[in-house]
Write an enzyme that holds these catalytic residues in place. Sequence first.
Site, mmCIF file in Angstrom:
data_model
loop_
_atom_site.group_PDB
_atom_site.id
_atom_site.type_symbol
_atom_site.label_atom_id
_atom_site.label_comp_id
_atom_site.label_asym_id
_atom_site.label_seq_id
_atom_site.Cartn_x
_atom_site.Cartn_y
_atom_site.Cartn_z
ATOM 1 N N ARG A 143 -0.332 -9.241 13.207
ATOM 2 C CA ARG A 143 -0.982 -8.143 12.480
ATOM 3 C C ARG A 143 -1.889 -8.685 11.377
ATOM 4 O O ARG A 143 -2.958 -8.142 11.113
ATOM 5 C CB ARG A 143 0.081 -7.201 11.876
ATOM 6 C CG ARG A 143 0.797 -6.378 12.938
ATOM 7 C CD ARG A 143 2.098 -5.823 12.409
ATOM 8 N NE ARG A 143 1.936 -4.683 11.529
ATOM 9 C CZ ARG A 143 2.910 -4.193 10.766
ATOM 10 N NH1 ARG A 143 4.101 -4.738 10.784
ATOM 11 N NH2 ARG A 143 2.687 -3.148 10.001
ATOM 12 N N LYS B 56 0.828 -1.220 0.000
ATOM 13 C CA LYS B 56 0.000 0.000 0.000
ATOM 14 C C LYS B 56 0.856 1.262 0.000
ATOM 15 O O LYS B 56 0.620 2.183 -0.777
ATOM 16 C CB LYS B 56 -0.928 0.044 1.244
ATOM 17 C CG LYS B 56 -1.871 -1.129 1.374
ATOM 18 C CD LYS B 56 -2.847 -0.923 2.519
ATOM 19 C CE LYS B 56 -2.194 -0.806 3.887
ATOM 20 N NZ LYS B 56 -1.547 -2.041 4.377
ATOM 21 N N ARG C 102 12.108 -2.385 11.029
ATOM 22 C CA ARG C 102 11.150 -1.873 12.000
ATOM 23 C C ARG C 102 10.885 -2.921 13.073
ATOM 24 O O ARG C 102 10.803 -4.111 12.765
ATOM 25 C CB ARG C 102 9.822 -1.549 11.294
ATOM 26 C CG ARG C 102 9.690 -0.106 10.875
ATOM 27 C CD ARG C 102 8.541 0.117 9.940
ATOM 28 N NE ARG C 102 7.260 -0.386 10.401
ATOM 29 C CZ ARG C 102 6.128 -0.290 9.692
ATOM 30 N NH1 ARG C 102 6.139 0.297 8.514
ATOM 31 N NH2 ARG C 102 4.997 -0.750 10.157
ATOM 32 N N ARG D 33 -9.090 0.973 9.517
ATOM 33 C CA ARG D 33 -8.745 -0.405 9.881
ATOM 34 C C ARG D 33 -9.834 -1.064 10.734
ATOM 35 O O ARG D 33 -9.708 -2.242 11.050
ATOM 36 C CB ARG D 33 -7.429 -0.405 10.667
ATOM 37 C CG ARG D 33 -6.182 -0.590 9.796
ATOM 38 C CD ARG D 33 -4.967 -0.417 10.683
ATOM 39 N NE ARG D 33 -3.814 -1.151 10.300
ATOM 40 C CZ ARG D 33 -2.721 -0.616 9.739
ATOM 41 N NH1 ARG D 33 -2.696 0.657 9.419
ATOM 42 N NH2 ARG D 33 -1.677 -1.354 9.507
ATOM 43 N N ARG E 63 11.845 -6.524 4.856
ATOM 44 C CA ARG E 63 11.769 -5.071 4.646
ATOM 45 C C ARG E 63 12.770 -4.336 5.544
ATOM 46 O O ARG E 63 12.949 -4.673 6.708
ATOM 47 C CB ARG E 63 10.349 -4.605 4.958
ATOM 48 C CG ARG E 63 10.136 -3.117 4.794
ATOM 49 C CD ARG E 63 8.691 -2.777 4.659
ATOM 50 N NE ARG E 63 7.935 -2.872 5.897
ATOM 51 C CZ ARG E 63 6.629 -2.598 5.987
ATOM 52 N NH1 ARG E 63 5.949 -2.257 4.902
ATOM 53 N NH2 ARG E 63 6.005 -2.686 7.130
HETATM 54 P P1 AMP Z 1 1.363 0.590 9.109
HETATM 55 O O1 AMP Z 1 2.549 1.448 8.889
HETATM 56 O O2 AMP Z 1 0.147 1.060 8.360
HETATM 57 O O3 AMP Z 1 1.649 -0.871 8.867
HETATM 58 O O4 AMP Z 1 0.964 0.724 10.663
HETATM 59 C C1 AMP Z 1 1.879 0.378 11.676
HETATM 60 C C2 AMP Z 1 1.156 0.269 13.005
HETATM 61 O O5 AMP Z 1 0.570 1.548 13.338
HETATM 62 C C3 AMP Z 1 -0.009 -0.710 13.044
HETATM 63 O O6 AMP Z 1 0.407 -2.041 13.288
HETATM 64 C C4 AMP Z 1 -0.832 -0.140 14.205
HETATM 65 O O7 AMP Z 1 -0.233 -0.417 15.456
HETATM 66 C C5 AMP Z 1 -0.695 1.370 13.975
HETATM 67 N N1 AMP Z 1 -1.739 1.895 13.067
HETATM 68 C C6 AMP Z 1 -1.555 2.483 11.855
HETATM 69 N N2 AMP Z 1 -2.713 2.868 11.300
HETATM 70 C C7 AMP Z 1 -3.674 2.506 12.195
HETATM 71 C C8 AMP Z 1 -5.098 2.627 12.204
HETATM 72 N N3 AMP Z 1 -5.775 3.165 11.164
HETATM 73 N N4 AMP Z 1 -5.763 2.153 13.294
HETATM 74 C C9 AMP Z 1 -5.116 1.605 14.333
HETATM 75 N N5 AMP Z 1 -3.787 1.451 14.392
HETATM 76 C C10 AMP Z 1 -3.054 1.898 13.324
#
Ligand code: AMP
Length: 215
Positions: free
Chosen positions: A172, A13, A161, A88, A127
């Site tokens: 996740r 994404k 990360r 989400r 990654r």
């Molecule tokens: P991402 O970079 O989108 O993979 O997000 C990394 C982490 O940030 C996720 O595993 C969640 O802990 C948190 N996070 C990001 N976006 C959201 C969201 N819309 N709702 C809840 N937690 C989020």
Amino acid sequence: MDVILFGPAGAGKGTQAKFLVDLLGIPQISTGDMMRAERASGSELGARFEGFMSKGNLVPDELVLELMEKRLTQADAKGGAIFDGYPRTLAQAEALDALLAKIGRKIDRVVALDIELPDVVERITGRRVCLDCGQTYHVRYSPPPESGVCVSCEGTRIVQRADDSEQVVRHRYSDYKEKTAPILEHYGQHVVSHVDGCGEFGEVTGRIQAALGAA
Ligand code: AMP
């Protein structure tokens, strides 16, 4: 145009959204990036995100909504946005609908990048990311330079990360299946386009462009 790029972590994404920014002339809104920036700033809000993110748990809806409300009022998002990693949960989807409705907008398209768990694990555990500019690499497909110097910003902090470990990735993904994937029903078939998220970057980009009618 308001577009949601939908899919589990590792579906591509973020990388695809960066490409679409140029194509569509609207900003990428990534809640994950916004939260990481908040953490890096050392703010109190950022510290509250930390505990959830490092374990791969979703940050509570009310904290995410606060971020989104502020972000959507910024000038660059006036003509639309590419939502990456948001919504989400169903509550987030409903809140986004309400925020957009207030400014006379709605989600025009949801592009769901389909990918299965083994591919996600392979992509995410390999990654690496530059802490200074966010540039991503993959140990196998686009390895970071041996010098350790980022090709985009010349920073030297290219890392894995903490939430990209296999255990956290699996957690996740199951959270995605349980809490996030079901919200596609909220948008309905006429708004959702399923796209195969596997393959070369350019191939997937082509499929997304076709889904957006921008090919
Ligand atoms: P991402 O970079 O989108 O993979 O997000 C990394 C982490 O940030 C996720 O595993 C969640 O802990 C948190 N996070 C990001 N976006 C959201 C969201 N819309 N709702 C809840 N937690 C989020």
